[in-house]
Design a protein around this motif. Structure first.
Motif, PDB file in Angstrom:
ATOM      1  N   GLY A  93       0.802  -1.225   0.000  1.00  0.00           N
ATOM      2  CA  GLY A  93       0.000   0.000   0.000  1.00  0.00           C
ATOM      3  C   GLY A  93       0.830   1.267   0.000  1.00  0.00           C
ATOM      4  N   ARG A  94       1.537   1.479   1.067  1.00  0.00           N
ATOM      5  CA  ARG A  94       2.399   2.665   1.213  1.00  0.00           C
ATOM      6  C   ARG A  94       3.754   2.239   1.773  1.00  0.00           C
ATOM      7  NH1 ARG A  94       0.231   7.174  -1.344  1.00  0.00           N
ATOM      8  NH2 ARG A  94      -2.012   7.064  -1.138  1.00  0.00           N
ATOM      9  N   ILE A  95       4.773   2.969   1.414  1.00  0.00           N
ATOM     10  CA  ILE A  95       6.112   2.698   1.934  1.00  0.00           C
ATOM     11  C   ILE A  95       6.098   2.909   3.452  1.00  0.00           C
ATOM     12  CG2 ILE A  95       8.512   3.498   1.903  1.00  0.00           C
ATOM     13  CD1 ILE A  95       8.163   3.999  -1.109  1.00  0.00           C
ATOM     14  N   PRO A  96       6.725   2.004   4.216  1.00  0.00           N
ATOM     15  CA  PRO A  96       6.664   2.032   5.684  1.00  0.00           C
ATOM     16  C   PRO A  96       7.261   3.293   6.311  1.00  0.00           C
ATOM     17  CG  PRO A  96       7.627  -0.028   4.897  1.00  0.00           C
ATOM     18  CD  PRO A  96       7.489   0.864   3.714  1.00  0.00           C
ATOM     19  N   THR A  97       6.890   3.506   7.551  1.00  0.00           N
ATOM     20  CA  THR A  97       7.281   4.711   8.274  1.00  0.00           C
ATOM     21  C   THR A  97       8.775   4.829   8.513  1.00  0.00           C
ATOM     22  OG1 THR A  97       6.839   3.583  10.364  1.00  0.00           O
ATOM     23  CG2 THR A  97       5.059   4.908   9.447  1.00  0.00           C
ATOM     24  N   TRP A  98       9.510   3.722   8.559  1.00  0.00           N
ATOM     25  CA  TRP A  98      10.947   3.781   8.803  1.00  0.00           C
ATOM     26  C   TRP A  98      11.730   4.224   7.572  1.00  0.00           C
ATOM     27  CZ3 TRP A  98      13.483   0.710   5.428  1.00  0.00           C
ATOM     28  CH2 TRP A  98      12.842  -0.407   4.941  1.00  0.00           C
ATOM     29  N   HIS A  99      11.102   4.231   6.405  1.00  0.00           N
ATOM     30  CA  HIS A  99      11.778   4.509   5.139  1.00  0.00           C
ATOM     31  C   HIS A  99      11.794   6.009   4.850  1.00  0.00           C
ATOM     32  CE1 HIS A  99      12.520   4.318   0.764  1.00  0.00           C
ATOM     33  NE2 HIS A  99      12.985   3.096   0.983  1.00  0.00           N
ATOM     34  N   GLN A 100      12.823   6.486   4.161  1.00  0.00           N
ATOM     35  CA  GLN A 100      12.939   7.914   3.822  1.00  0.00           C
ATOM     36  C   GLN A 100      11.789   8.395   2.936  1.00  0.00           C
ATOM     37  OE1 GLN A 100      16.729   7.951   1.881  1.00  0.00           O
ATOM     38  NE2 GLN A 100      15.901   7.281  -0.082  1.00  0.00           N
ATOM     39  N   ALA A 101      11.154   7.499   2.178  1.00  0.00           N
ATOM     40  CA  ALA A 101      10.032   7.851   1.303  1.00  0.00           C
ATOM     41  C   ALA A 101       8.696   7.407   1.906  1.00  0.00           C
ATOM     42  CB  ALA A 101      10.228   7.229  -0.073  1.00  0.00           C
ATOM     43  N   LYS A 102       8.643   7.377   3.232  1.00  0.00           N
ATOM     44  CA  LYS A 102       7.452   6.874   3.909  1.00  0.00           C
ATOM     45  C   LYS A 102       6.177   7.531   3.380  1.00  0.00           C
ATOM     46  CE  LYS A 102       8.014  10.102   7.681  1.00  0.00           C
ATOM     47  NZ  LYS A 102       8.685  10.279   8.920  1.00  0.00           N
ATOM     48  N   GLY A 103       5.167   6.686   3.244  1.00  0.00           N
ATOM     49  CA  GLY A 103       3.864   7.168   2.795  1.00  0.00           C
ATOM     50  C   GLY A 103       3.667   7.209   1.292  1.00  0.00           C
ATOM     51  N   LEU A 104       4.755   7.124   0.520  1.00  0.00           N
ATOM     52  CA  LEU A 104       4.614   7.113  -0.935  1.00  0.00           C
ATOM     53  C   LEU A 104       4.296   5.689  -1.410  1.00  0.00           C
ATOM     54  CD1 LEU A 104       7.528   9.515  -1.916  1.00  0.00           C
ATOM     55  CD2 LEU A 104       5.094  10.027  -1.698  1.00  0.00           C
TER      56      LEU A 104
END
Length: 148
Positions: free
Chosen positions: A124-135
Motif C-alpha cells: 500500500g504505502r512505503i513504511p514509516t521507517w523509510h525515507q520515502a514513507k507514505g509514498l
C-alpha cells in the motif's frame, strides 16, 4: 516505465533477475496490487505456482504482503484463493531493509486447470521507517513457474 522491458516474455523466460539491476529481468508495478492471468495451452493438473519478487527498499521496491492464486477451467469461474503457507513478509520490520530476491511457493493440487490468476498484494504505502514513507512502492516480479 523503466521496469517493463520485454514485458511479453519476462515472466516466463527462465532467467532470474538480479536485485542489483531492477531495470533488467524484472517487471514493475507501482502503487497497486499485481494481477496476472496465465492462459495455458491445455488444461493441466496444477501442483504448485512459484514466484520471485525483488525486495530493494533503497529503490522503493517492496515484496508483496500476500500472494493469492486462483484456478479456473473456463476463465469465468475461479476457485477460492490458494495462499502460500510459509510466505511471510512484514514491510514494517526495518530488518527487512536489505536488497534480496523473495521467493514464494503456493501449493494448489487442482485438476483441469487452464487459467491461473495470480494476485500479489501491495503493502500500500512505503513504511514509516523509510525515507520515502507514505509514498507508493513498486512490486517487482520476475519468474512465474508452474509445476504440474
Amino acid at each position: 516505465t523503466p521496469y517493463n522491458k520485454n514485458m511479453e516474455t519476462i515472466l516466463f523466460d527462465g532467467e532470474f533477475g538480479n536485485t542489483a539491476d531492477l531495470e533488467q529481468g524484472w517487471l514493475g508495478f507501482s502503487g497497486s496490487d499485481v494481477v496476472a492471468v496465465v492462459k495455458l495451452v491445455r488444461p493441466i493438473d496444477l501442483k504448485n505456482v512459484m514466484l520471485t519478487f525483488a525486495h530493494d527498499p533503497e529503490n522503493w521496491a517492496f515484496a508483496p504482503k500476500a500472494i493469492e492464486v486462483y484456478c479456473s477451467a473456463d476463465s469465468v469461474n475461479y476457485s477460492e484463493p490458494y495462499q502460500s503457507s510459509n510466505y511471510q513478509f512484514d514491510a514494517e520490520n526495518e530488518k527487512e531493509n536489505v536488497s534480496q530476491a523473495v521467493h514464494a511457493a503456493v501449493t494448489v493440487n487442482k485438476t483441469g486447470v487452464k487459467y491461473i490468476k495470480i494476485v500479489a498484494r501491495s503493502i500500500g504505502r512505503i513504511p514509516t521507517w523509510h525515507q520515502a514513507k507514505g509514498l507508493r512502492p513498486w512490486i517487482m516480479i520476475d519468474e512465474i513457474q508452474i509445476q504440474n
